[in-house]
Design a protein around this motif. Structure first.
Motif, PDB file in Angstrom:
ATOM      1  N   LEU A  79      27.500  23.968  29.093  1.00 38.86           N
ATOM      2  CA  LEU A  79      28.328  24.147  27.903  1.00 38.86           C
ATOM      3  C   LEU A  79      27.918  25.456  27.234  1.00 38.86           C
ATOM      4  O   LEU A  79      26.735  25.669  26.950  1.00 38.86           O
ATOM      5  CB  LEU A  79      28.130  22.987  26.925  1.00 38.86           C
ATOM      6  CG  LEU A  79      28.276  21.567  27.501  1.00 38.86           C
ATOM      7  CD1 LEU A  79      27.936  20.528  26.451  1.00 38.86           C
ATOM      8  CD2 LEU A  79      29.681  21.353  28.052  1.00 38.86           C
ATOM      9  N   MET A 119      30.563  18.746  22.197  1.00 33.98           N
ATOM     10  CA  MET A 119      30.798  18.560  23.627  1.00 33.98           C
ATOM     11  C   MET A 119      29.698  17.709  24.267  1.00 33.98           C
ATOM     12  O   MET A 119      29.979  16.883  25.142  1.00 33.98           O
ATOM     13  CB  MET A 119      30.924  19.919  24.322  1.00 33.98           C
ATOM     14  CG  MET A 119      32.186  20.681  23.948  1.00 33.98           C
ATOM     15  SD  MET A 119      32.441  22.206  24.919  1.00 33.98           S
ATOM     16  CE  MET A 119      31.222  23.309  24.164  1.00 33.98           C
ATOM     17  N   PHE A 149      31.959  24.758  30.878  1.00 33.08           N
ATOM     18  CA  PHE A 149      32.902  24.870  29.760  1.00 33.08           C
ATOM     19  C   PHE A 149      32.414  26.041  28.919  1.00 33.08           C
ATOM     20  O   PHE A 149      31.267  26.040  28.454  1.00 33.08           O
ATOM     21  CB  PHE A 149      32.907  23.597  28.908  1.00 33.08           C
ATOM     22  CG  PHE A 149      33.694  22.462  29.486  1.00 33.08           C
ATOM     23  CD1 PHE A 149      35.065  22.351  29.284  1.00 33.08           C
ATOM     24  CD2 PHE A 149      33.055  21.487  30.245  1.00 33.08           C
ATOM     25  CE1 PHE A 149      35.786  21.294  29.824  1.00 33.08           C
ATOM     26  CE2 PHE A 149      33.770  20.423  30.785  1.00 33.08           C
ATOM     27  CZ  PHE A 149      35.139  20.326  30.575  1.00 33.08           C
ATOM     28  N   VAL A 197      36.012  26.214  32.865  1.00 30.15           N
ATOM     29  CA  VAL A 197      37.062  25.859  31.910  1.00 30.15           C
ATOM     30  C   VAL A 197      36.793  26.649  30.634  1.00 30.15           C
ATOM     31  O   VAL A 197      35.744  26.501  30.010  1.00 30.15           O
ATOM     32  CB  VAL A 197      37.068  24.351  31.599  1.00 30.15           C
ATOM     33  CG1 VAL A 197      38.152  24.026  30.565  1.00 30.15           C
ATOM     34  CG2 VAL A 197      37.299  23.537  32.875  1.00 30.15           C
ATOM     35  N   LEU A 232      37.425  27.941  26.689  1.00 35.22           N
ATOM     36  CA  LEU A 232      37.798  27.383  25.386  1.00 35.22           C
ATOM     37  C   LEU A 232      38.368  28.509  24.537  1.00 35.22           C
ATOM     38  O   LEU A 232      37.709  29.527  24.316  1.00 35.22           O
ATOM     39  CB  LEU A 232      36.577  26.772  24.700  1.00 35.22           C
ATOM     40  CG  LEU A 232      35.783  25.754  25.532  1.00 35.22           C
ATOM     41  CD1 LEU A 232      34.523  25.333  24.795  1.00 35.22           C
ATOM     42  CD2 LEU A 232      36.644  24.545  25.856  1.00 35.22           C
ATOM     43  N   TYR A 257      41.788  25.873  31.059  1.00 35.55           N
ATOM     44  CA  TYR A 257      41.370  26.224  29.701  1.00 35.55           C
ATOM     45  C   TYR A 257      41.755  25.111  28.732  1.00 35.55           C
ATOM     46  O   TYR A 257      42.628  24.285  29.006  1.00 35.55           O
ATOM     47  CB  TYR A 257      41.973  27.564  29.253  1.00 35.55           C
ATOM     48  CG  TYR A 257      43.486  27.566  29.163  1.00 35.55           C
ATOM     49  CD1 TYR A 257      44.140  27.249  27.969  1.00 35.55           C
ATOM     50  CD2 TYR A 257      44.266  27.901  30.268  1.00 35.55           C
ATOM     51  CE1 TYR A 257      45.524  27.256  27.891  1.00 35.55           C
ATOM     52  CE2 TYR A 257      45.646  27.908  30.203  1.00 35.55           C
ATOM     53  CZ  TYR A 257      46.268  27.585  29.003  1.00 35.55           C
ATOM     54  OH  TYR A 257      47.634  27.577  28.934  1.00 35.55           O
ATOM     55  N   PHE A 304      39.293  16.989  26.827  1.00 37.46           N
ATOM     56  CA  PHE A 304      38.033  17.521  27.343  1.00 37.46           C
ATOM     57  C   PHE A 304      37.535  16.664  28.507  1.00 37.46           C
ATOM     58  O   PHE A 304      37.175  17.175  29.573  1.00 37.46           O
ATOM     59  CB  PHE A 304      36.994  17.555  26.227  1.00 37.46           C
ATOM     60  CG  PHE A 304      35.622  18.004  26.661  1.00 37.46           C
ATOM     61  CD1 PHE A 304      35.272  19.342  26.619  1.00 37.46           C
ATOM     62  CD2 PHE A 304      34.683  17.085  27.106  1.00 37.46           C
ATOM     63  CE1 PHE A 304      34.004  19.757  27.026  1.00 37.46           C
ATOM     64  CE2 PHE A 304      33.418  17.479  27.519  1.00 37.46           C
ATOM     65  CZ  PHE A 304      33.080  18.827  27.468  1.00 37.46           C
ATOM     66  N   LYS A 306      39.694  16.959  31.659  1.00 37.24           N
ATOM     67  CA  LYS A 306      39.385  18.185  32.408  1.00 37.24           C
ATOM     68  C   LYS A 306      38.089  18.005  33.189  1.00 37.24           C
ATOM     69  O   LYS A 306      37.990  18.376  34.360  1.00 37.24           O
ATOM     70  CB  LYS A 306      39.241  19.373  31.453  1.00 37.24           C
ATOM     71  CG  LYS A 306      40.451  19.688  30.604  1.00 37.24           C
ATOM     72  CD  LYS A 306      41.578  20.296  31.366  1.00 37.24           C
ATOM     73  CE  LYS A 306      42.695  20.728  30.430  1.00 37.24           C
ATOM     74  NZ  LYS A 306      43.918  21.141  31.131  1.00 37.24           N
ATOM     75  N   ALA A 307      37.076  17.425  32.521  1.00 35.45           N
ATOM     76  CA  ALA A 307      35.785  17.234  33.175  1.00 35.45           C
ATOM     77  C   ALA A 307      35.915  16.306  34.380  1.00 35.45           C
ATOM     78  O   ALA A 307      35.348  16.573  35.451  1.00 35.45           O
ATOM     79  CB  ALA A 307      34.774  16.678  32.180  1.00 35.45           C
TER      80      ALA A 307
END
Length: 233
Positions: free
Chosen positions: A7, A18, A51, A80, A82, A102, A112, A115-116
């Motif tokens: 992250l 996150m 991320f 990904v 942000l 994104y 979130f 996506k993960a």
């Protein structure tokens, strides 16, 4: 061995947010505060997913992403990005950098985690839930109705009620936590799943629906977190 998720953000609040989303998942979370540090971590740790914020000091997320994708040893690592909500120029920067996907800020928890999970199927969307017996008033369709809170997490409640509501319905909710202090929770919510009629999914629960909190007051959020902690959450 748990897969690693990196992250990257220069704002600690977003890093903690996150990290909280991933706390129930069997992943090892790494963090970095700018693109330069992130690149070091990626080369050393080879995370399964990154991320990364777009705008950061020292090295922006787009430059870091471009360097990752230009390195044959790193380019397969999903990134990904942000970005700020509604900024088309930011989206273009991310795509040019070669990102895999994104997300826009403010970060939606479900998006979130979706996506993960796309990149790491073991990521868990579930929240830790605790029993919570409380009467709840909820305003929907222009009228105020009542039900019972059966259980809750930091992000939502299950409401036992016989009224018919549809997936995605928004409502205002008010209920008092059984915390011995009479703390009142006031929040907006969105129906995340329905458990009634032909859509009865969990027979162990009374007829009703699950609600995701979407606009909780800070005072209510503090009370919910304290209740969850005290209940072993």
């Amino acid at each position: 061995m748990p897969q690693k998720v990196l992250l990257v953000d220069d704002v600690n609040l977003f890093l903690e947010l996150m990290k909280g989303f991933l706390k129930l998942s069997s992943v090892h979370v790494l963090t970095a505060s700018d693109g330069a540090k992130a690149l070091e971590v990626v080369r050393r740790e080879m995370p399964a997913l990154v991320f990364m914020d777009l705008h950061m000091p020292n090295m922006g997320g787009d430059e870091c992403c471009a360097r990752i994708k230009a390195d044959p040893a790193l380019k397969s690592i999903p990134v990904v990005m942000l970005t700020a909500d509604g900024k088309e120029e930011d989206r273009v920067l991310c795509i040019k950098a070669g990102c895999d996907d994104y997300l826009t800020k403010p970060i939606d928890r479900n998006l979130f985690l979706d996506k993960a999970r796309h990149f790491i199927p073991s990521v868990d969307r579930r929240d830790k839930r605790v029993p919570c017996a409380a009467k709840v008033k909820f305003r929907v369709f222009g009228i105020t109705l009542s039900g019972d809170v059966v259980n809750m997490s930091e992000h939502g409640v299950y409401v036992a009620a016989t009224c018919a509501v549809e997936l995605g319905t928004t409502m205002d909710l008010v209920f008092a936590l059984p915390d011995g202090k009479g703390s009142v929770v006031q929040t907006k919510g969105r129906v995340a799943w329905v458990n009634g009629g032909s859509t009865r999914l969990k027979g162990s629960l009374p007829e009703g629906f699950g609600v995701e909190f979407i606009a909780m007051t800070e005072e209510s959020a503090v009370a919910v977190r304290a209740f969850m902690t005290g209940a072993g959450g």
